[in-house]
Design a protein around this motif. Structure first.
Motif, short mmCIF file in Angstrom:
data_model
loop_
_atom_site.label_atom_id
_atom_site.label_comp_id
_atom_site.label_asym_id
_atom_site.label_seq_id
_atom_site.Cartn_x
_atom_site.Cartn_y
_atom_site.Cartn_z
N SER A 147 0.82 -1.23 0.00
CA SER A 147 0.00 0.00 0.00
C SER A 147 0.84 1.26 0.00
N ILE A 148 2.14 1.12 -0.18
CA ILE A 148 3.02 2.25 0.12
C ILE A 148 2.74 3.46 -0.78
N ARG A 149 2.39 3.18 -2.05
CA ARG A 149 2.00 4.27 -2.96
C ARG A 149 0.72 3.87 -3.68
N GLU A 150 0.01 4.87 -4.17
CA GLU A 150 -1.25 4.64 -4.86
C GLU A 150 -1.07 3.63 -6.01
N SER A 264 5.89 11.52 8.31
CA SER A 264 4.56 12.08 8.07
C SER A 264 3.92 11.59 6.76
N TYR A 265 4.72 11.07 5.82
CA TYR A 265 4.19 10.65 4.52
C TYR A 265 3.81 9.17 4.49
N CYS A 266 4.14 8.41 5.54
CA CYS A 266 4.23 6.95 5.38
C CYS A 266 3.05 6.19 6.00
N ILE A 267 2.54 5.23 5.25
CA ILE A 267 1.39 4.44 5.67
C ILE A 267 1.82 3.21 6.50
N ALA A 389 17.56 8.78 2.82
CA ALA A 389 17.62 10.21 3.16
C ALA A 389 16.25 10.86 2.99
N GLN A 390 15.54 10.50 1.95
CA GLN A 390 14.20 11.01 1.57
C GLN A 390 14.24 12.40 0.95
N SER A 391 15.08 13.30 1.48
CA SER A 391 15.19 14.64 0.89
C SER A 391 16.54 15.24 1.28
N SER A 427 20.26 4.73 -1.09
CA SER A 427 19.31 5.60 -0.40
C SER A 427 17.94 5.58 -1.08
N ASP A 428 16.94 6.08 -0.33
CA ASP A 428 15.60 6.31 -0.90
C ASP A 428 15.34 7.83 -0.91
N PHE A 429 14.67 8.30 -1.96
CA PHE A 429 14.30 9.72 -2.02
C PHE A 429 12.86 9.86 -2.50
N ILE A 430 12.20 10.89 -2.00
CA ILE A 430 10.83 11.18 -2.45
C ILE A 430 10.84 12.55 -3.13
N ALA A 431 10.33 12.61 -4.37
CA ALA A 431 10.26 13.88 -5.10
C ALA A 431 8.86 14.47 -4.95
N LEU A 458 14.12 5.86 -6.07
CA LEU A 458 13.54 7.21 -6.08
C LEU A 458 12.06 7.14 -6.46
N PHE A 459 11.24 7.92 -5.75
CA PHE A 459 9.79 7.84 -5.93
C PHE A 459 9.19 9.23 -5.99
N ALA A 460 8.04 9.34 -6.71
CA ALA A 460 7.25 10.58 -6.63
C ALA A 460 6.34 10.45 -5.41
N TYR A 461 6.14 11.54 -4.71
CA TYR A 461 5.30 11.48 -3.51
C TYR A 461 3.87 11.07 -3.87
N SER A 462 3.34 10.16 -3.06
CA SER A 462 1.97 9.69 -3.26
C SER A 462 1.25 9.85 -1.92
N MET A 463 0.27 10.71 -1.90
CA MET A 463 -0.41 11.01 -0.64
C MET A 463 -1.19 9.78 -0.16
N ARG A 464 -1.06 9.45 1.11
CA ARG A 464 -1.77 8.30 1.69
C ARG A 464 -2.69 8.77 2.80
N GLN A 465 -3.91 8.33 2.74
CA GLN A 465 -4.86 8.68 3.80
C GLN A 465 -4.36 8.15 5.14
N1 5AD Z 1 5.07 8.36 -1.37
C1 5AD Z 1 6.21 8.09 -2.04
N2 5AD Z 1 7.18 7.33 -1.55
C2 5AD Z 1 7.01 6.81 -0.31
N3 5AD Z 1 7.79 6.03 0.44
C3 5AD Z 1 7.16 5.78 1.60
N4 5AD Z 1 5.96 6.38 1.61
C4 5AD Z 1 5.85 7.04 0.43
C5 5AD Z 1 4.85 7.86 -0.14
N5 5AD Z 1 3.72 8.13 0.52
C6 5AD Z 1 9.13 5.59 0.03
C7 5AD Z 1 10.21 6.07 1.00
C8 5AD Z 1 10.57 4.81 1.72
C9 5AD Z 1 10.38 3.77 0.63
C10 5AD Z 1 10.25 2.38 1.12
O1 5AD Z 1 9.18 4.18 0.02
O2 5AD Z 1 11.28 6.56 0.26
O3 5AD Z 1 11.90 4.81 2.22
#
Ligand code: 5AD
Ligand code: SF4
Length: 568
Positions: A147-150, A264-267, A389-391, A427-431, A458-465
């Motif tokens: 469920s981590i991203r949409e 704060s972004y994580c489900i 790092a995330q950012s 590393s992991d990063f969220i854009a 690397l991932f684009a941010y995906s808003m999670r309820q």
């Molecule tokens: N949107 C995008 N990326 C996310 N991650 C976790 N939650 C989200 C989200 N809502 C990424 C983070 C984490 C990796 C497992 O997934 O980078 O380290």
């Protein structure tokens, strides 16, 4: 012989079967008992069931009381494997049995899900199910979901549409097809899945896999069944996962579950629950067995693997305070005592000096010097650290509630590189996180350039309820901007990784052979200490453990390779 290519041949043998006893815990949430419309429980298949199942359904209707579940809820979950569990009072042992029905398991998402699939299968195998890799002959299809991203959830909804067609074709067969959703999506969406897709028969959250035989028995009677209860102490410590591939050279060993960090972004804290660690003794036992089976690599797994803290015995619970990485803080009240990650890593790495030890996924806050020192000193602990790092912007890191600034993170990177020369970093990063400006984005680009990671996700941010960001922040970066920034990060990451990985070229690498390269039948592939994929010619080479003998390397052999290419 290929220059500087020689093989260190190690013994290999077959994997073991499951050792676990399946202990039955809690709970039924059959719709007939849940206050949801009872029509949703019946299906045409039900009419085809024989008298045994009619009988079962009537017993289910007059089933156990609420008190029964409360009593059972306080029963300790771990039992000696010799102890036989009582079946739920409305199901006989025979009804709980899989009766050789064939299960097809499909895994989505992270390594934890791969390991969970092995745990689920171990439990089902013990209960009399057979495994199939042929979807068409399956009696039960279970999807282990993410469920981590949409996008991860959308993939499952799409897959369910395909499975619907398969299921409707099988409606009139003697053994109708049953479909189950396991893992994070079951936990996050709960009965929304059952309502939206009537063809789904069972739901099992990440802490409910012991309940799978019962859920499937209920589903066999034509009713939907769910267990999405999260646990404070379930670690499946006594369930020996059954690996899918018998020829595998490496295995994953789950050492802890859940997460208390609440970024704060994580489900994840909502789908996998509170942080809890498996007792050290049971981990060591599993690693010892894997070593006896000839496996050459274990990866210790957990959502925050280095926050490990075994508090299972009173004598571990001293008042020793927790050493965090310098400049780091946690979102929760500092925990004390317990056997920590450095202790576990030390013990695990002593079991078999020829077995490589890796771990994932760690949190940067839990890298005290003891852990770094151990990685440096112990030959079989791989010099590879994932450091999400995330950012690169301190402002965004604060909004993400990561507990560190850019400066503290960079200082940690320097400290790690000084402590473990030659270490590989990923590393992991969220854009495009909420409120991220172009300047913040540029800070992330510059962090990628400064650190030069060997690998990245690397991932684009995906808003999670449910998350803090959903409640308190605005998902205000347009999708096209997120994607553009993501592309930019990927480009910079690749340029920097290419530079960083050039350091390996011309150096002899110790590679654990995995098998033939997918790209060419004349090449082998494996991984170096830094976990990079190495491709090299499948040529005859000297066996250094058997002087004079010339052999071809096999999966599970260690090979010293000088002439190779890296796959990024
Ligand atoms: N949107 C995008 N990326 C996310 N991650 C976790 N939650 C989200 C989200 N809502 C990424 C983070 C984490 C990796 C497992 O997934 O980078 O380290
Ligand atoms: Fe999610 Fe943060 Fe926990 Fe990782 S540490 S699982 S990103 S909440």
């Amino acid at each position: 012989m290929h220059p500087l290519q020689c093989v260190l041949r190690m013994q290999r043998c077959q994997r073991w079967g499951p050792l676990a006893s399946v202990s039955w815990v809690l709970l039924r949430t059959c719709r007939a008992h849940s206050g949801l419309p009872s029509t949703a429980c019946s299906s045409p298949e039900r009419q085809q069931e024989d008298g045994v199942w009619k009988d079962f359904s009537s017993r289910l209707a007059t089933g156990p009381t609420f008190q029964h579940f409360l009593r059972n809820a306080s029963v300790p979950q771990e039992k000696p494997s010799s102890e036989v569990d009582d079946p739920p009072p409305y199901l006989t042992v025979d009804e709980l049995s899989g009766r050789q029905r064939k299960v097809y398991l499909e895994t989505y998402g992270c390594q934890m899900n791969v390991n969970d699939t092995e745990i689920a299968w171990s439990i089902l195998q013990k209960s009399g199910y057979l495994r199939t890799s042929n979807l068409q002959e399956a009696d039960v299809i279970l999807l282990v979901t993410c469920s981590i991203r949409e996008k991860a959830e959308q993939t499952i909804w799409n897959r369910l549409q395909q499975l619907k067609v398969l299921k409707s074709k099988r409606l009139r067969s003697r053994v109708p097809l049953k479909i189950g959703i396991l893992g994070c999506m079951a936990e996050r969406l709960k009965e929304e899945i059952l309502n939206r897709e009537k063809m789904v028969d069972i739901l099992a959250g990440p802490d409910a896999y012991r309940d799978l035989p019962r859920l499937l028995a209920v589903a066999k009677s034509g009713q939907q069944a769910a267990n999405v209860l999260l646990s404070l102490d379930e670690t499946y410590a006594d369930v020996m996962p059954v690996q899918m591939s018998p020829s595998a050279t490496s295995a994953f060993v789950s050492i802890m579950r859940g997460c208390d960090n609440m970024c704060s972004y994580c489900i994840v804290p909502f789908t996998r629950g509170r942080e809890r660690s498996r007792p050290v003794a049971s981990i060591l036992e599993e690693v010892r067995k894997l070593s006896e089976q000839g496996l050459k690599e274990v990866t210790l797994l957990g959502q925050n693997v280095n926050s490990f803290r075994d508090t299972s015995e009173v004598q571990f619970n001293n008042a020793v305070s927790t050493n965090l990485s310098r400049g780091f803080s946690s979102n929760y009240k500092t925990k004390q005592g317990g056997l920590r990650f450095a202790h576990l890593l030390d013990q695990v790495s002593r079991i078999d000096p020829e077995m490589r030890i890796r771990f994932t996924s760690p949190h940067p806050k839990d890298f005290p010097d003891e852990v770094l020192q151990l990685i440096h000193e112990r030959d079989n602990i791989c010099k590879q650290i994932h450091l999400p790092a995330q950012s690169g912007s301190s402002r965004v890191l604060e909004a993400m509630r990561r507990g560190y600034s850019r400066e503290a993170y960079v200082e940690l990177v320097h400290h790690i590189r000084e402590s473990i020369p030659g270490v590989s970093l990923s590393s992991d990063f969220i854009a495009g996180f909420c409120g991220e400006t172009e300047e913040d984005h540029f800070q992330t680009v510059s962090l990628l350039q400064e650190v030069q990671y060997n690998m990245g996700f690397l991932f684009a941010y995906s808003m999670r309820q449910k998350t803090r960001a959903y409640h308190r922040l605005k998902d205000d970066i347009p999708e096209e901007v997120k994607l553009r920034r993501l592309e930019e990060l990927i480009t910079v990451f690749r340029e920097e990784a290419t530079k960083a990985n050039k350091a390996f070229v011309g150096c002899t690498q110790l590679v654990l052979v995995e098998g033939l390269s997918k790209r060419s039948a004349t090449d082998l592939c494996g991984r170096n200490d830094g976990n990079l994929k190495v491709i090299f010619p499948d040529a005859e080479m000297e066996d250094v453990t058997n002087s004079g003998l010339r052999v071809r390397a096999q999966p599970g052999d260690y090979v010293l390779v000088k002439d190779f290419s890296l796959q990024q």
